[in-house]
Design an enzyme around this catalytic site. Structure first.
Site, PDB file in Angstrom:
ATOM      1  N   LYS A 129       0.901  -1.207  -0.074  1.00  9.80           N
ATOM      2  CA  LYS A 129      -0.070   0.001  -0.090  1.00  9.80           C
ATOM      3  C   LYS A 129       0.809   1.290   0.056  1.00  9.80           C
ATOM      4  O   LYS A 129       2.059   1.363   0.406  1.00  9.80           O
ATOM      5  CB  LYS A 129      -0.847   0.078   1.371  1.00  9.80           C
ATOM      6  N   ARG A 150     -10.117 -11.425   2.273  1.00 15.68           N
ATOM      7  CA  ARG A 150     -11.040 -12.274   1.583  1.00 15.68           C
ATOM      8  C   ARG A 150     -10.347 -13.866   1.568  1.00 15.68           C
ATOM      9  O   ARG A 150     -11.236 -14.812   1.808  1.00 15.68           O
ATOM     10  CB  ARG A 150     -11.509 -11.905   0.216  1.00 15.68           C
TER      11      ARG A 150
HETATM   12  N1  BES Z   1      -7.987  -3.762   4.548  1.00 16.83           N
HETATM   13  C1  BES Z   1      -8.195  -3.283   3.162  1.00 16.83           C
HETATM   14  C2  BES Z   1      -9.577  -2.607   2.929  1.00 16.83           C
HETATM   15  C3  BES Z   1      -9.799  -1.296   3.550  1.00 16.83           C
HETATM   16  C4  BES Z   1      -9.018   0.018   3.175  1.00 16.83           C
HETATM   17  C5  BES Z   1     -10.732  -1.102   4.431  1.00 16.83           C
HETATM   18  C6  BES Z   1      -9.127   0.954   3.678  1.00 16.83           C
HETATM   19  C7  BES Z   1     -11.119   0.411   4.958  1.00 16.83           C
HETATM   20  C8  BES Z   1     -10.441   1.361   4.723  1.00 16.83           C
HETATM   21  C9  BES Z   1      -8.015  -4.580   2.238  1.00 16.83           C
HETATM   22  O1  BES Z   1      -7.162  -5.429   2.688  1.00 16.83           O
HETATM   23  C10 BES Z   1      -7.515  -4.099   0.718  1.00 16.83           C
HETATM   24  O2  BES Z   1      -6.490  -3.697   0.820  1.00 16.83           O
HETATM   25  N2  BES Z   1      -8.314  -4.048  -0.102  1.00 16.83           N
HETATM   26  C11 BES Z   1      -8.232  -3.677  -1.184  1.00 16.83           C
HETATM   27  C12 BES Z   1      -8.450  -4.640  -2.400  1.00 16.83           C
HETATM   28  C13 BES Z   1      -7.976  -4.610  -3.787  1.00 16.83           C
HETATM   29  C14 BES Z   1      -6.544  -4.780  -3.825  1.00 16.83           C
HETATM   30  C15 BES Z   1      -8.859  -5.560  -4.549  1.00 16.83           C
HETATM   31  C16 BES Z   1      -8.972  -2.366  -1.642  1.00 16.83           C
HETATM   32  O3  BES Z   1      -9.981  -2.287  -0.955  1.00 16.83           O
HETATM   33  O4  BES Z   1      -8.214  -1.502  -2.162  1.00 16.83           O
HETATM   34 MN    MN Z   2      -5.295  -5.411   1.998  1.00 20.24          MN
END
Ligand code: BES
Ligand code: MN
Ligand code: ZN
Length: 460
Positions: A240, A314
């Site tokens: 990230k 997931r």
């Molecule tokens: N934990 C994050 C999702 C998240 C981010 C929840 C910010 C609340 C606030 C999750 O693991 C994630 O990184 N999801 C990605 C998925 C993508 C890579 C398909 C997302 O939502 O960007």
């Molecule tokens: Mn994530």
């Protein structure tokens, strides 16, 4: 926490009088001439949260009047416990018992502060509230404690809340309520066939685990709660950016909410067989981290191609849900800070809810409305399942297009839950990005009160 709400009328107690803006004129005209001019001098308009200290003849504090929006349940009084002068207050209103109990909950939540890491704490006033002899304060306390547990867990930084500590907290909670606790840690996850949990968590210095808490009579209806326990989400190798990583200590918010609810269910003696499953991992970066392009075989048998290691929640939930389903629960609920996309869809203050069971979804939404704890149902739109097609495996963990991210994540989970299981998935923020009365910036339970109300109506 325990003495913020009082079981018996304290002496002395300052009457706390809620008044709506609409009722202000009528109420004021019944007061003494002194109070009337005092209220005018203070420009008291009964705006929600606005309060006015009312003096007695000797200049002592005789009563407090507070402006309320009575529909703002349970937050009507939530701004007061940290702003009123120290002392005991008794609610002086014609609100019915449910309304007073809700306001007491808001009061208890409004007294919350996360001070664990502050060396100098500005001590807030010490205020207490009594809402009447007929009120079930024990029930209010249980609900408040559930929310506070959830908040504290989310607010605790990963440094002090890695899978190891999450396991200890779950074990302690289990012991305190006579529940059994089990965990599968590190390589045991491979031996017992939880390959996705292991893959996501193996790069961390704190080994991945699956935590299980079991409580209640074996023949009672079985309710299983599954919570995403990503203690920190760096994104893994598909790292990230700094801005996206900043809050990721909260990525165990689903687990925190499952534990908060579990505590509430156990302390309320809900007549169910409770099973809590928490896949607890840190999504870290190391030489042994799982990679984009890797293909993993899930517990259920479906093979998953890793499109992005940041879609880790997931994956761990898939194995946990498979385990949950093996025990054929009567109700299966999972909580997860699963996608940023859910925030785009419904914002940060509504939990998105998905279910393939219309009656369950309707019941949850109705309970949410009753207790003013917003959830919003989003569709498990089956045609979007194609967006998760993989060229080399049965399914991919993320879609390449940027659309419907919350839905495709939910569809991924649904691939592990057979249609006949009454299942709902909550995709929640777990974090207040702005402060509101009773809801400081920081970790937050979202949909907890809604689910508690649903469970109570269904099982009690
Ligand atoms: N934990 C994050 C999702 C998240 C981010 C929840 C910010 C609340 C606030 C999750 O693991 C994630 O990184 N999801 C990605 C998925 C993508 C890579 C398909 C997302 O939502 O960007
Ligand atoms: Mn994530
Ligand atoms: Zn995550």
């Amino acid at each position: 926490m325990t003495d913020i709400l009082l079981d018996t009328l304290p002496s002395p107690a300052t009457p706390l009088i809620p008044v709506t803006a609409a009722d202000l004129d009528a109420w004021r005209s019944d007061q003494s001439a002194t109070w009337q001019s005092w209220l005018n001098a203070a420009d008291f308009q009964a705006k929600p949260g606005q309060f006015c200290l009312l003096p007695g003849t000797a200049g002592q504090l005789e009563a407090v009047v507070v402006g309320v929006d009575p529909s703002d349940v349970p937050w009507q009084l939530a701004a007061l416990p940290q702003t009123l002068p120290s002392g005991a207050y008794c609610l002086d209103s014609d609100w019915d018992q449910t309304h007073r109990e809700a306001a007491a909950l808001g009061w208890a939540l409004g007294a919350y502060q996360f001070t664990r890491y502050k060396t100098e704490v500005t001590v807030p006033p010490s205020t207490q509230l009594f809402i009447g002899d007929d009120a079930d304060i024990t029930a209010v306390r249980a609900l408040a404690a559930a929310t506070l547990l959830t908040r504290n867990l989310i607010n605790t930084p990963a440094q002090d809340l890695l899978p190891e500590q999450l396991a200890e907290i779950t074990r302690t909670l289990a012991i305190r309520h006579g529940a059994t606790f089990k965990q599968w840690e590190g390589d045991a996850l491979l031996q017992h066939n939880y390959p996705l949990i292991h893959a996501v968590g193996r790069a961390s210095a704190s080994p991945p685990r699956l935590l299980e808490l079991l409580w209640g009579e074996a023949d009672a209806p079985q309710v299983t709660l599954v919570g995403k326990g990503v203690c920190f989400d760096s994104g893994g190798l598909d790292l990230k950016p700094a801005s996206g990583m900043r809050l990721m200590k909260k990525d165990m918010g689903g687990a925190a909410q499952a534990l908060g609810l579990a505590q509430w269910m156990m302390s309320s003696q809900l007549p169910v067989r409770l099973r809590v499953l928490i896949p607890a991992v840190e999504n870290a970066v190391a030489g042994n981290a799982f990679r984009p392009g890797d293909v993993l075989r899930s517990r259920q048998g479906l093979t998953v191609e890793i499109d992005n290691t940041d879609a880790e929640g997931r994956l761990i939930l898939a194995d946990a849900l498979t385990d949950a389903v093996e025990h054929q629960p009567d109700l299966l609920l999972n909580f997860a800070t699963l996608t940023g996309a859910a925030r785009v869809a419904v914002g940060t203050e509504i939990a998105a809810c998905f279910s393939h069971d219309d009656a369950l979804a309707a019941g949850l939404v109705q309970a949410a409305q009753q207790v003013n704890d917003p959830i919003w149902r989003l569709p498990l739109h089956a045609p979007y399942r194609d967006l998760l097609d993989s060229k080399v495996a049965d399914i991919a963990n993320a879609s390449s297009g940027g659309y419907a991210g919350a839905i495709t994540a939910a569809l991924f989970l649904q691939a592990f839950v057979p249609r006949h299981i009454a299942w709902a998935h909550f995709d929640m923020m777990g974090w207040n990005v702005r402060a509101r009365p009773g809801r400081p910036e920081g970790g937050e339970a979202m949909g907890l009160r809604a689910v508690a109300a649903y469970l109570q109506q269904r099982f009690c």
